[in-house]
Design an enzyme around this catalytic site. Structure first.
Site, PDB file in Angstrom:
ATOM      1  N   ARG A   1       0.851  -1.186   0.000  1.00 54.93           N
ATOM      2  CA  ARG A   1       0.000   0.000   0.000  1.00 54.93           C
ATOM      3  C   ARG A   1       0.884   1.232   0.000  1.00 54.93           C
ATOM      4  NH1 ARG A   1      -3.438  -2.879  -1.449  1.00 54.93           N
ATOM      5  NH2 ARG A   1      -5.582  -3.144  -0.649  1.00 54.93           N
TER       6      ARG A   1
ATOM      7  N   GLU B   1      -2.979   7.554  -4.334  1.00 54.65           N
ATOM      8  CA  GLU B   1      -3.418   7.094  -5.659  1.00 54.65           C
ATOM      9  C   GLU B   1      -4.917   7.331  -5.876  1.00 54.65           C
ATOM     10  OE1 GLU B   1      -4.089   2.367  -5.386  1.00 54.65           O
ATOM     11  OE2 GLU B   1      -1.993   2.963  -5.118  1.00 54.65           O
TER      12      GLU B   1
ATOM     13  N   HIS C   1      -1.079   0.214  -9.871  1.00 58.87           N
ATOM     14  CA  HIS C   1      -1.730  -0.716  -8.945  1.00 58.87           C
ATOM     15  C   HIS C   1      -2.385  -1.876  -9.701  1.00 58.87           C
ATOM     16  CE1 HIS C   1      -3.684  -0.961  -4.691  1.00 58.87           C
ATOM     17  NE2 HIS C   1      -3.435  -2.159  -5.176  1.00 58.87           N
TER      18      HIS C   1
END
Length: 329
Positions: free
Chosen positions: A244, A273, A291
């Site tokens: 993360r 993000e 991601h």
């Protein structure tokens, strides 16, 4: 009152398996909408018979995070949240626990695909692959900033977070001749650690040539890598993050790259993000992905199937298969 299962978002790969559960529980769906609309439907009693909630990959985009406000608005009939994702930082675990709601996530299903991306980023960062990759498409051949990279062989790979994904990264890295060390809150049993050596957090920072982050995001791990940790690291260290974004202090990472303390970084996740720090985007020494750690057909289906396995178990047995660690203590 009949019990129902509520799907928030959509199911893409295991729709048939979802529909087959109609023999056990009434199926309801909230595919699209907004947080205000969802809260309004909760208030009006549209989902009062819900026993288990299926949170799909895109559910946060539909209702916003499962924070205390939303959790406290759920009907008292809700006993389980089956979440599609290995990370569940967008669920307020304390609020759910206080309401007697148990949560499952999708470990195991995500391990291989995420580990593959970690190795991809590691190799790309070791070779600073973005520089020649961009140059050749611009007709510049290797590019003016091209320089020699590094081999993974004989490098020390430090894994912070030796869960399923971390162990899968270690297994793959071993094939490249890397020396593996790791840090967890507690050492793993020998049969799970394999050839990886357990070291303290500080030793992991000080002695790793490559640092792979594979731990969950929570208040204790937010910015666990920041200026003080970069100062401890070897000059020329390589950083890989597929966990993360907020685990790393991005501003500190930018400074560490610019000072050449960090040779390069491979990042699949970011602190805010989809917004990415502009100095990470502009720096060709950084390998960036949006991601996509679990973005394969096979893994996405396996994740959906694991959510449904948890849902079935909740209905039939009153228990979850992959209960999150915070609730299994």
């Amino acid at each position: 009152m009949a019990r129902s299962a509520l799907l928030i978002g959509n199911i893409t790969h295991a729709r048939k398996e979802w529909e087959e559960l109609s023999s056990l529980v009434e199926l309801k769906e909230y595919k699209t909408g907004s947080r205000d609309d969802f809260l309004s439907k909760l208030k009006s009693g549209d989902f009062d018979d819900t026993f288990v909630v299926y949170r799909s990959n895109e559910s946060t985009g539909v209702t916003g995070p499962f924070d205390k406000e939303l959790v406290d608005s759920l009907p008292s009939s809700v006993k389980y949240v089956t979440h599609n994702g290995a990370g569940y930082d967008n669920i307020d675990v304390k609020a759910c626990t206080a309401r007697g709601i148990q949560i499952s996530s999708t470990p195991i299903a995500v391990n291989d695909a995420t580990a593959d991306i970690a190795i991809f980023l590691m190799l790309g960062a070791l070779r600073r692959i973005t520089i020649p990759f961009n140059a050749v498409r611009k007709g510049e051949w290797r590019g003016k900033a091209f320089g020699l990279g590094h081999d993974p062989k004989n490098k020390v790979l430090g894994i912070l977070g030796m869960g399923g994904i971390g162990r899968a990264v270690a297994e793959r890295a071993t094939a490249f001749g890397m020396k593996i060390q790791y840090h967890n809150r507690n050492p793993l049993p020998a049969d799970k650690a394999g050839n990886a050596k357990y070291v303290s957090f500080d030793d992991l920072m000080k002695t790793s040539d490559v640092l792979s982050l594979n731990l969950a995001l929570n208040p204790s791990t937010t910015h666990i890598i920041s200026t003080a940790q970069f100062d401890m690291m070897k000059d020329g260290v390589v950083i890989v993050n597929t966990a993360r974004g907020p685990i790393i202090d991005e501003a500190a990472l930018v400074k560490a790259i610019q000072s050449q303390k960090v040779f390069s970084a491979g990042l699949d996740v970011f602190e805010e993000e989809p917004k990415i720090h502009p100095e990470l985007i502009s720096d060709d020494r950084v390998v960036l992905l949006p991601h996509i750690g679990t973005a394969t057909w096979e893994t996405q289906k396996d994740m959906e199937l694991l959510v449904l396995e948890n849902l079935r178990s909740a209905v039939e047995k009153g228990e979850l298969v992959t209960l999150i660690p915070e609730q299994s203590k």
